[in-house]
Design a protein around this motif. Structure first.
Motif, PDB file in Angstrom:
ATOM      1  N   SER A   2      23.203 -15.595  51.545  1.00  0.00           N
ATOM      2  CA  SER A   2      23.744 -15.292  50.192  1.00  0.00           C
ATOM      3  C   SER A   2      25.073 -15.851  49.794  1.00  0.00           C
ATOM      4  O   SER A   2      25.649 -16.612  50.596  1.00  0.00           O
ATOM      5  CB  SER A   2      23.909 -13.767  50.011  1.00  0.00           C
ATOM      6  OG  SER A   2      25.067 -13.136  50.910  1.00  0.00           O
ATOM      7  N   PRO A   4      28.945 -16.666  48.238  1.00  0.00           N
ATOM      8  CA  PRO A   4      30.345 -15.989  48.588  1.00  0.00           C
ATOM      9  C   PRO A   4      30.484 -14.775  47.630  1.00  0.00           C
ATOM     10  O   PRO A   4      29.867 -14.694  46.755  1.00  0.00           O
ATOM     11  CB  PRO A   4      31.181 -17.147  48.285  1.00  0.00           C
ATOM     12  CG  PRO A   4      30.551 -17.898  47.285  1.00  0.00           C
ATOM     13  CD  PRO A   4      29.153 -17.839  47.446  1.00  0.00           C
ATOM     14  N   LYS A   5      31.045 -13.849  48.371  1.00  0.00           N
ATOM     15  CA  LYS A   5      31.633 -12.694  47.823  1.00  0.00           C
ATOM     16  C   LYS A   5      32.646 -13.152  46.715  1.00  0.00           C
ATOM     17  O   LYS A   5      33.648 -13.736  47.197  1.00  0.00           O
ATOM     18  CB  LYS A   5      32.197 -11.627  48.645  1.00  0.00           C
ATOM     19  CG  LYS A   5      32.800 -10.240  48.159  1.00  0.00           C
ATOM     20  CD  LYS A   5      32.025  -9.020  48.910  1.00  0.00           C
ATOM     21  CE  LYS A   5      32.786  -7.780  48.282  1.00  0.00           C
ATOM     22  NZ  LYS A   5      31.975  -7.241  47.365  1.00  0.00           N
ATOM     23  N   GLU A   6      32.363 -12.458  45.491  1.00  0.00           N
ATOM     24  CA  GLU A   6      33.742 -12.969  44.449  1.00  0.00           C
ATOM     25  C   GLU A   6      34.509 -11.868  43.947  1.00  0.00           C
ATOM     26  O   GLU A   6      34.083 -10.783  43.942  1.00  0.00           O
ATOM     27  CB  GLU A   6      32.604 -13.570  43.287  1.00  0.00           C
ATOM     28  CG  GLU A   6      33.639 -14.221  42.085  1.00  0.00           C
ATOM     29  CD  GLU A   6      33.248 -14.702  41.039  1.00  0.00           C
ATOM     30  OE1 GLU A   6      33.536 -14.517  39.869  1.00  0.00           O
ATOM     31  OE2 GLU A   6      32.010 -15.644  41.002  1.00  0.00           O
ATOM     32  N   TYR A   7      35.710 -12.171  43.963  1.00  0.00           N
ATOM     33  CA  TYR A   7      36.760 -11.354  43.329  1.00  0.00           C
ATOM     34  C   TYR A   7      37.617 -11.957  42.336  1.00  0.00           C
ATOM     35  O   TYR A   7      37.735 -13.041  42.224  1.00  0.00           O
ATOM     36  CB  TYR A   7      37.812 -10.979  44.484  1.00  0.00           C
ATOM     37  CG  TYR A   7      37.308 -10.163  45.826  1.00  0.00           C
ATOM     38  CD1 TYR A   7      37.495  -8.758  45.888  1.00  0.00           C
ATOM     39  CD2 TYR A   7      36.443 -10.899  46.857  1.00  0.00           C
ATOM     40  CE1 TYR A   7      36.691  -8.064  46.995  1.00  0.00           C
ATOM     41  CE2 TYR A   7      36.248 -10.164  47.979  1.00  0.00           C
ATOM     42  CZ  TYR A   7      36.421  -8.769  47.940  1.00  0.00           C
ATOM     43  OH  TYR A   7      36.009  -7.969  48.969  1.00  0.00           O
ATOM     44  N   ASN A  51      38.002 -21.243  46.006  1.00  0.00           N
ATOM     45  CA  ASN A  51      36.978 -20.911  47.089  1.00  0.00           C
ATOM     46  C   ASN A  51      37.373 -20.874  48.232  1.00  0.00           C
ATOM     47  O   ASN A  51      38.219 -21.754  48.938  1.00  0.00           O
ATOM     48  CB  ASN A  51      36.051 -22.195  46.909  1.00  0.00           C
ATOM     49  CG  ASN A  51      35.334 -21.984  45.358  1.00  0.00           C
ATOM     50  OD1 ASN A  51      34.702 -20.997  45.166  1.00  0.00           O
ATOM     51  ND2 ASN A  51      35.313 -23.192  44.861  1.00  0.00           N
ATOM     52  N   GLU A  55      35.899 -18.179  54.836  1.00  0.00           N
ATOM     53  CA  GLU A  55      35.663 -16.604  54.681  1.00  0.00           C
ATOM     54  C   GLU A  55      34.534 -16.047  53.730  1.00  0.00           C
ATOM     55  O   GLU A  55      34.586 -14.823  53.456  1.00  0.00           O
ATOM     56  CB  GLU A  55      37.032 -16.067  54.322  1.00  0.00           C
ATOM     57  CG  GLU A  55      38.331 -16.487  55.238  1.00  0.00           C
ATOM     58  CD  GLU A  55      39.600 -16.419  54.435  1.00  0.00           C
ATOM     59  OE1 GLU A  55      39.714 -16.406  53.393  1.00  0.00           O
ATOM     60  OE2 GLU A  55      40.187 -16.336  55.400  1.00  0.00           O
ATOM     61  N   ASN A  56      33.915 -16.813  53.324  1.00  0.00           N
ATOM     62  CA  ASN A  56      32.641 -16.665  52.409  1.00  0.00           C
ATOM     63  C   ASN A  56      33.326 -15.863  51.007  1.00  0.00           C
ATOM     64  O   ASN A  56      32.878 -14.914  50.637  1.00  0.00           O
ATOM     65  CB  ASN A  56      31.432 -15.958  53.058  1.00  0.00           C
ATOM     66  CG  ASN A  56      30.152 -15.922  52.321  1.00  0.00           C
ATOM     67  OD1 ASN A  56      29.907 -16.808  51.711  1.00  0.00           O
ATOM     68  ND2 ASN A  56      29.476 -14.825  52.271  1.00  0.00           N
ATOM     69  N   LEU A  57      34.190 -16.350  50.535  1.00  0.00           N
ATOM     70  CA  LEU A  57      34.902 -15.711  49.463  1.00  0.00           C
ATOM     71  C   LEU A  57      35.145 -16.626  48.259  1.00  0.00           C
ATOM     72  O   LEU A  57      35.253 -17.980  48.516  1.00  0.00           O
ATOM     73  CB  LEU A  57      36.398 -15.452  49.769  1.00  0.00           C
ATOM     74  CG  LEU A  57      36.417 -14.196  50.799  1.00  0.00           C
ATOM     75  CD1 LEU A  57      37.933 -13.903  51.150  1.00  0.00           C
ATOM     76  CD2 LEU A  57      35.794 -12.836  50.272  1.00  0.00           C
ATOM     77  N   ILE A 175      41.296  -7.259  49.672  1.00  0.00           N
ATOM     78  CA  ILE A 175      40.119  -7.796  50.391  1.00  0.00           C
ATOM     79  C   ILE A 175      40.148  -7.270  51.879  1.00  0.00           C
ATOM     80  O   ILE A 175      39.324  -6.700  52.516  1.00  0.00           O
ATOM     81  CB  ILE A 175      39.845  -9.236  50.318  1.00  0.00           C
ATOM     82  CG1 ILE A 175      39.475  -9.606  48.877  1.00  0.00           C
ATOM     83  CG2 ILE A 175      38.607  -9.894  51.324  1.00  0.00           C
ATOM     84  CD1 ILE A 175      39.469 -11.253  48.722  1.00  0.00           C
ATOM     85  N   TRP A 176      41.489  -7.558  52.643  1.00  0.00           N
ATOM     86  CA  TRP A 176      41.754  -7.273  53.779  1.00  0.00           C
ATOM     87  C   TRP A 176      42.194  -5.619  54.253  1.00  0.00           C
ATOM     88  O   TRP A 176      42.264  -5.218  55.083  1.00  0.00           O
ATOM     89  CB  TRP A 176      42.562  -8.286  54.539  1.00  0.00           C
ATOM     90  CG  TRP A 176      42.090  -9.497  54.374  1.00  0.00           C
ATOM     91  CD1 TRP A 176      42.765 -10.653  53.856  1.00  0.00           C
ATOM     92  CD2 TRP A 176      40.585 -10.354  54.492  1.00  0.00           C
ATOM     93  NE1 TRP A 176      42.126 -11.770  53.928  1.00  0.00           N
ATOM     94  CE2 TRP A 176      40.825 -11.725  54.104  1.00  0.00           C
ATOM     95  CE3 TRP A 176      39.477  -9.673  54.888  1.00  0.00           C
ATOM     96  CZ2 TRP A 176      39.575 -12.487  54.295  1.00  0.00           C
ATOM     97  CZ3 TRP A 176      38.500 -10.472  54.967  1.00  0.00           C
ATOM     98  CH2 TRP A 176      38.549 -11.748  54.436  1.00  0.00           C
TER      99      TRP A 176
END
Length: 182
Positions: A2, A4-7, A51, A55-57, A175-176
């Motif tokens: 999948s 990256p996780k998007e914020y 990007n 960290e896949n973010l 996120i963290w």
């Protein structure tokens, strides 16, 4: 695999008119500087994708540059809605813009309380015209519980660094899940 996780983080940029808010945002988002002053009407809006593949973010900064002139005060409250952070900008060559920062913080606290803050003393390239010292800027930042940077939108000095700092603060909190304690 999948994507990256998007914020998405909304950031409001505040300060008196002609301190360089629009120029800072333009420099950060498009690597451009316009010598001619163009007054913001209400608010300007820009997006910057950051990007972080390691960290896949993917972080989408929505940057809202709010008009600083007094006569736009009535439209600003709606632009604060959903803000994750505030950047306060003053002009190192105009003491009154520095003195007005506390008013901007007071206004922002009504609509975006408790969010991370960055304080920018802009136009550091205008050495001969400078009237606010680095010590004064640092003292105000400490009082406001904000990070402090001296920037030049024209020369791109510290522009990326201050936005990186803010992005890292937002990642830590949202996120963290580290508590905000500036």
């Amino acid at each position: 695999m999948s994507g990256p996780k998007e914020y998405i983080f909304k950031v409001v940029v505040l300060g008196d008119g002609a301190v360089g808010k629009t120029s800072l945002v333009l420099q950060f988002t498009e690597r451009k500087f316009n010598e001619n002053y163009i007054m913001s009407i209400g608010a300007n809006f820009a997006i910057k994708m950051i990007n972080k593949p390691e960290e896949n973010l993917a972080i989408r900064l929505q940057i809202w540059d709010l008009a600083g002139q007094k006569h736009f005060q009535f439209v600003r409250p709606s632009f604060y809605r959903g803000a994750f952070a505030c950047i306060f900008v003053f002009d190192l060559t105009r003491r009154e813009s520095y003195e007005h920062v506390k008013n901007w913080v007071e206004e922002s606290e009504q609509y975006a309380p408790g969010v991370p803050r960055i304080l920018l003393g802009n136009k550091v390239d205008l050495i001969e015209e400078r009237v606010v010292s680095k010590t004064e800027g640092e003292a105000l930042a400490q009082e406001l519980r904000a990070s402090y940077y001296e920037t030049s939108a024209k020369e791109a000095k510290n522009v990326d660094i201050c936005f990186d700092d803010l992005n890292n603060q937002l990642m830590d909190i949202h996120i963290w899940k580290k508590p905000y304690s500036k």
